[in-house]
Write an enzyme that holds these catalytic residues in place. Structure first.
Site, PDB file in Angstrom:
ATOM      1  N   ARG A  12       0.851  -1.204   0.000  1.00  0.00           N
ATOM      2  CA  ARG A  12       0.000   0.000   0.000  1.00  0.00           C
ATOM      3  C   ARG A  12       0.877   1.240   0.000  1.00  0.00           C
ATOM      4  O   ARG A  12       2.055   1.172   0.343  1.00  0.00           O
ATOM      5  CB  ARG A  12      -0.864   0.053   1.272  1.00  0.00           C
ATOM      6  CG  ARG A  12      -1.920  -1.014   1.324  1.00  0.00           C
ATOM      7  CD  ARG A  12      -2.989  -0.694   2.358  1.00  0.00           C
ATOM      8  NE  ARG A  12      -2.549  -0.795   3.721  1.00  0.00           N
ATOM      9  CZ  ARG A  12      -2.600   0.212   4.603  1.00  0.00           C
ATOM     10  NH1 ARG A  12      -3.048   1.400   4.244  1.00  0.00           N
ATOM     11  NH2 ARG A  12      -2.191   0.041   5.850  1.00  0.00           N
ATOM     12  N   ASN A  82      10.249   0.033   4.701  1.00  0.00           N
ATOM     13  CA  ASN A  82       9.224   1.065   4.508  1.00  0.00           C
ATOM     14  C   ASN A  82       8.066   0.947   5.496  1.00  0.00           C
ATOM     15  O   ASN A  82       7.417   1.944   5.794  1.00  0.00           O
ATOM     16  CB  ASN A  82       8.695   0.962   3.070  1.00  0.00           C
ATOM     17  CG  ASN A  82       7.404   1.727   2.878  1.00  0.00           C
ATOM     18  OD1 ASN A  82       7.413   2.957   2.722  1.00  0.00           O
ATOM     19  ND2 ASN A  82       6.270   1.029   2.919  1.00  0.00           N
ATOM     20  N   ALA A  83       7.826  -0.245   6.031  1.00  0.00           N
ATOM     21  CA  ALA A  83       6.663  -0.439   6.914  1.00  0.00           C
ATOM     22  C   ALA A  83       6.738   0.532   8.086  1.00  0.00           C
ATOM     23  O   ALA A  83       7.798   0.690   8.697  1.00  0.00           O
ATOM     24  CB  ALA A  83       6.621  -1.866   7.439  1.00  0.00           C
ATOM     25  N   ASP A  88      -0.468   8.592  17.240  1.00  0.00           N
ATOM     26  CA  ASP A  88      -0.226   9.961  17.702  1.00  0.00           C
ATOM     27  C   ASP A  88      -0.967  10.303  18.993  1.00  0.00           C
ATOM     28  O   ASP A  88      -2.136   9.933  19.158  1.00  0.00           O
ATOM     29  CB  ASP A  88      -0.671  10.961  16.629  1.00  0.00           C
ATOM     30  CG  ASP A  88       0.146  10.859  15.351  1.00  0.00           C
ATOM     31  OD1 ASP A  88       1.098  10.070  15.319  1.00  0.00           O
ATOM     32  OD2 ASP A  88      -0.180  11.582  14.396  1.00  0.00           O
ATOM     33  N   TYR A 147       6.832   8.620  17.310  1.00  0.00           N
ATOM     34  CA  TYR A 147       7.148   8.487  15.876  1.00  0.00           C
ATOM     35  C   TYR A 147       8.456   9.210  15.538  1.00  0.00           C
ATOM     36  O   TYR A 147       9.326   8.672  14.851  1.00  0.00           O
ATOM     37  CB  TYR A 147       5.984   9.070  15.082  1.00  0.00           C
ATOM     38  CG  TYR A 147       6.086   8.948  13.577  1.00  0.00           C
ATOM     39  CD1 TYR A 147       5.698   7.784  12.922  1.00  0.00           C
ATOM     40  CD2 TYR A 147       6.536  10.025  12.804  1.00  0.00           C
ATOM     41  CE1 TYR A 147       5.761   7.685  11.540  1.00  0.00           C
ATOM     42  CE2 TYR A 147       6.600   9.935  11.423  1.00  0.00           C
ATOM     43  CZ  TYR A 147       6.212   8.772  10.792  1.00  0.00           C
ATOM     44  OH  TYR A 147       6.283   8.679   9.422  1.00  0.00           O
ATOM     45  N   PRO A 177      10.700  11.480   3.698  1.00  0.00           N
ATOM     46  CA  PRO A 177       9.632  12.153   2.963  1.00  0.00           C
ATOM     47  C   PRO A 177       8.948  13.193   3.837  1.00  0.00           C
ATOM     48  O   PRO A 177       8.878  13.059   5.066  1.00  0.00           O
ATOM     49  CB  PRO A 177       8.632  11.021   2.654  1.00  0.00           C
ATOM     50  CG  PRO A 177       9.325   9.734   2.972  1.00  0.00           C
ATOM     51  CD  PRO A 177      10.355  10.077   4.016  1.00  0.00           C
ATOM     52  N   GLY A 178       8.442  14.224   3.172  1.00  0.00           N
ATOM     53  CA  GLY A 178       7.525  15.156   3.835  1.00  0.00           C
ATOM     54  C   GLY A 178       6.112  14.631   3.640  1.00  0.00           C
ATOM     55  O   GLY A 178       5.893  13.418   3.658  1.00  0.00           O
ATOM     56  N   TYR A 179       5.150  15.542   3.439  1.00  0.00           N
ATOM     57  CA  TYR A 179       3.762  15.103   3.238  1.00  0.00           C
ATOM     58  C   TYR A 179       3.612  14.457   1.860  1.00  0.00           C
ATOM     59  O   TYR A 179       3.847  15.097   0.839  1.00  0.00           O
ATOM     60  CB  TYR A 179       2.812  16.300   3.320  1.00  0.00           C
ATOM     61  CG  TYR A 179       2.575  16.813   4.729  1.00  0.00           C
ATOM     62  CD1 TYR A 179       1.805  16.075   5.626  1.00  0.00           C
ATOM     63  CD2 TYR A 179       3.107  18.024   5.144  1.00  0.00           C
ATOM     64  CE1 TYR A 179       1.584  16.558   6.921  1.00  0.00           C
ATOM     65  CE2 TYR A 179       2.884  18.500   6.431  1.00  0.00           C
ATOM     66  CZ  TYR A 179       2.119  17.765   7.306  1.00  0.00           C
ATOM     67  OH  TYR A 179       1.900  18.231   8.582  1.00  0.00           O
TER      68      TYR A 179
HETATM   69  N1  NAP Z   1       2.535   9.168   3.968  1.00  0.00           N
HETATM   70  C1  NAP Z   1       3.369  10.137   4.342  1.00  0.00           C
HETATM   71  O1  NAP Z   1       3.087  11.316   4.129  1.00  0.00           O
HETATM   72  C2  NAP Z   1       4.690   9.803   4.971  1.00  0.00           C
HETATM   73  C3  NAP Z   1       5.579  10.858   5.285  1.00  0.00           C
HETATM   74  C4  NAP Z   1       6.818  10.562   5.847  1.00  0.00           C
HETATM   75  C5  NAP Z   1       7.169   9.243   6.091  1.00  0.00           C
HETATM   76  N2  NAP Z   1       6.296   8.235   5.800  1.00  0.00           N
HETATM   77  C6  NAP Z   1       6.726   6.867   6.067  1.00  0.00           C
HETATM   78  O2  NAP Z   1       6.644   6.120   4.869  1.00  0.00           O
HETATM   79  C7  NAP Z   1       6.320   4.769   5.154  1.00  0.00           C
HETATM   80  C8  NAP Z   1       5.080   4.350   4.383  1.00  0.00           C
HETATM   81  O3  NAP Z   1       4.014   5.221   4.734  1.00  0.00           O
HETATM   82  P1  NAP Z   1       2.558   5.113   4.042  1.00  0.00           P
HETATM   83  O4  NAP Z   1       1.868   6.391   4.306  1.00  0.00           O
HETATM   84  O5  NAP Z   1       2.701   4.630   2.640  1.00  0.00           O
HETATM   85  O6  NAP Z   1       1.891   3.981   4.970  1.00  0.00           O
HETATM   86  P2  NAP Z   1       0.564   3.107   4.765  1.00  0.00           P
HETATM   87  O7  NAP Z   1      -0.171   3.516   3.530  1.00  0.00           O
HETATM   88  O8  NAP Z   1      -0.143   3.157   6.084  1.00  0.00           O
HETATM   89  O9  NAP Z   1       1.156   1.623   4.529  1.00  0.00           O
HETATM   90  C9  NAP Z   1       1.912   1.037   5.530  1.00  0.00           C
HETATM   91  C10 NAP Z   1       2.387  -0.324   5.072  1.00  0.00           C
HETATM   92  O10 NAP Z   1       3.173  -0.878   6.158  1.00  0.00           O
HETATM   93  C11 NAP Z   1       2.614  -2.122   6.550  1.00  0.00           C
HETATM   94  N3  NAP Z   1       2.816  -2.350   7.973  1.00  0.00           N
HETATM   95  C12 NAP Z   1       2.403  -1.609   9.028  1.00  0.00           C
HETATM   96  N4  NAP Z   1       2.775  -2.175  10.185  1.00  0.00           N
HETATM   97  C13 NAP Z   1       3.443  -3.316   9.863  1.00  0.00           C
HETATM   98  C14 NAP Z   1       4.066  -4.349  10.597  1.00  0.00           C
HETATM   99  N5  NAP Z   1       4.107  -4.339  11.937  1.00  0.00           N
HETATM  100  N6  NAP Z   1       4.652  -5.365   9.921  1.00  0.00           N
HETATM  101  C15 NAP Z   1       4.640  -5.402   8.579  1.00  0.00           C
HETATM  102  N7  NAP Z   1       4.078  -4.448   7.818  1.00  0.00           N
HETATM  103  C16 NAP Z   1       3.463  -3.425   8.451  1.00  0.00           C
HETATM  104  C17 NAP Z   1       1.142  -2.030   6.166  1.00  0.00           C
HETATM  105  O11 NAP Z   1       0.580  -3.331   6.080  1.00  0.00           O
HETATM  106  P3  NAP Z   1      -1.038  -3.523   6.077  1.00  0.00           P
HETATM  107  O12 NAP Z   1      -1.488  -3.106   4.718  1.00  0.00           O
HETATM  108  O13 NAP Z   1      -1.214  -4.975   6.336  1.00  0.00           O
HETATM  109  O14 NAP Z   1      -1.564  -2.634   7.154  1.00  0.00           O
HETATM  110  C18 NAP Z   1       1.253  -1.304   4.828  1.00  0.00           C
HETATM  111  O15 NAP Z   1       1.623  -2.203   3.809  1.00  0.00           O
HETATM  112  C19 NAP Z   1       6.143   4.690   6.675  1.00  0.00           C
HETATM  113  O16 NAP Z   1       7.331   4.241   7.269  1.00  0.00           O
HETATM  114  C20 NAP Z   1       5.857   6.120   7.073  1.00  0.00           C
HETATM  115  O17 NAP Z   1       6.223   6.370   8.404  1.00  0.00           O
HETATM  116  C21 NAP Z   1       5.066   8.488   5.256  1.00  0.00           C
END
Ligand code: NAP
Length: 241
Positions: A12, A82-83, A88, A147, A177-179
């Site tokens: 995802r 990446n997970a 919060d 976090y 990454p940012g937002y």
């Molecule tokens: N989105 C942003 O704006 C943003 C900004 C900065 C950093 N990030 C970082 O980028 C990464 C991806 O973010 P995202 O927004 O794409 O997240 P997301 O859409 O919530 O997807 C998270 C993914 O991680 C998996 N996951 C969560 N907990 C897990 C665990 N304990 N073991 C194995 N897999 C797990 C989820 O699996 P399920 O599908 O089974 O839940 C999913 O595939 C994260 O590390 C996040 O902190 C995101």
């Protein structure tokens, strides 16, 4: 050169974009997830990429899961951590569970995934480890002490491992990454997006998951052999380090 790539949380959001981009580069790709079977099935149907379910927060599950991936595809050359999750709460309200879940997943999860692949990468004299940290690990964020601590920890871990891997042809880097325009962002009310979030971003828009994926494909490539211990800050100018 085609290699074996493993992307945690690769079914995802940002992880899915990374898995697809690595596949497009010609690599053999495995994507893991934590619990959402439906999203994983849809992802495999769309991409043909095989998915594996385990929690990165559990060391034994990581070791067993990685062994399965390696039996299916071959030794892991490229690991993308990446997970990640958020739980919060302002610090006066945060629970120990909220603290522990985020540290276990976002920080210990990175250790749990790197440790089982490290020996193989050293013996083959090649490896690429890329960890998705966050802008909030660089600058901190209200209601995200857990976090931000985990994501900042990922950066210290990355720089240390980079020093250990350098002579063995293993590069270790992070992306902050940012937002980014993922599902998570679509739940934010339009007014908050327009009045609060977008004004903080000099380029005036959210980032796309594909833009983070392009950073990953570069760091994973043979061309990036001289880049190690670094952090790519991809946040539209929101925070400059
Ligand atoms: N989105 C942003 O704006 C943003 C900004 C900065 C950093 N990030 C970082 O980028 C990464 C991806 O973010 P995202 O927004 O794409 O997240 P997301 O859409 O919530 O997807 C998270 C993914 O991680 C998996 N996951 C969560 N907990 C897990 C665990 N304990 N073991 C194995 N897999 C797990 C989820 O699996 P399920 O599908 O089974 O839940 C999913 O595939 C994260 O590390 C996040 O902190 C995101």
């Amino acid at each position: 050169m085609a290699r074996v790539a493993l992307v945690t949380g690769g079914t995802r959001g940002i992880g899915a974009a990374i898995a697809k981009a690595l596949l497009a580069e010609g690599h053999k790709v495995a994507a893991t997830y934590g619990g959402n079977d439906e999203a994983a099935a849809a992802f495999t149907a769309e991409t043909g990429i095989k998915t594996y379910k385990w929690s990165v927060a559990d060391y034994d599950q990581c070791a067993e899961g990685i062994a399965k991936v390696e039996a299916d595809l071959g030794p892991v050359d490229i690991l993308v951590n990446n997970a990640g999750i958020t739980r919060d709460a302002p610090f006066h309200k945060i629970t120990r569970d909220q603290w522990n879940e985020v540290i276990d997943t976002n920080l210990s999860g990175v250790f749990n995934m790197c440790h089982p692949v490290w020996g193989g990468m050293r013996s083959r004299n090649f490896g690429r480890i890329i960890t998705i940290s966050s802008i909030n690990g660089q600058k901190g964020q209200f209601a995200q002490a857990n976090y931000a601590a985990a994501k900042a920890g990922d950066l210290g871990f990355t720089k240390s491992l980079a020093q250990e891997g350098a002579r063995a042809g293993i590069t270790v880097n992070a992306i902050c990454p940012g937002y980014i325009n993922t599902e998570m962002m679509s739940t934010i009310p339009e007014k908050v997006m327009n009045d609060v979030i977008l004004p903080q971003i000099p380029v005036g828009r959210l980032g796309e998951a594909s833009e983070i994926a392009r950073c990953v494909t570069f760091l994973a490539s043979d061309d990036a052999a001289f880049v190690t211990g670094s952090t790519i800050t991809a946040n539209g100018g929101q925070y400059m380090v």
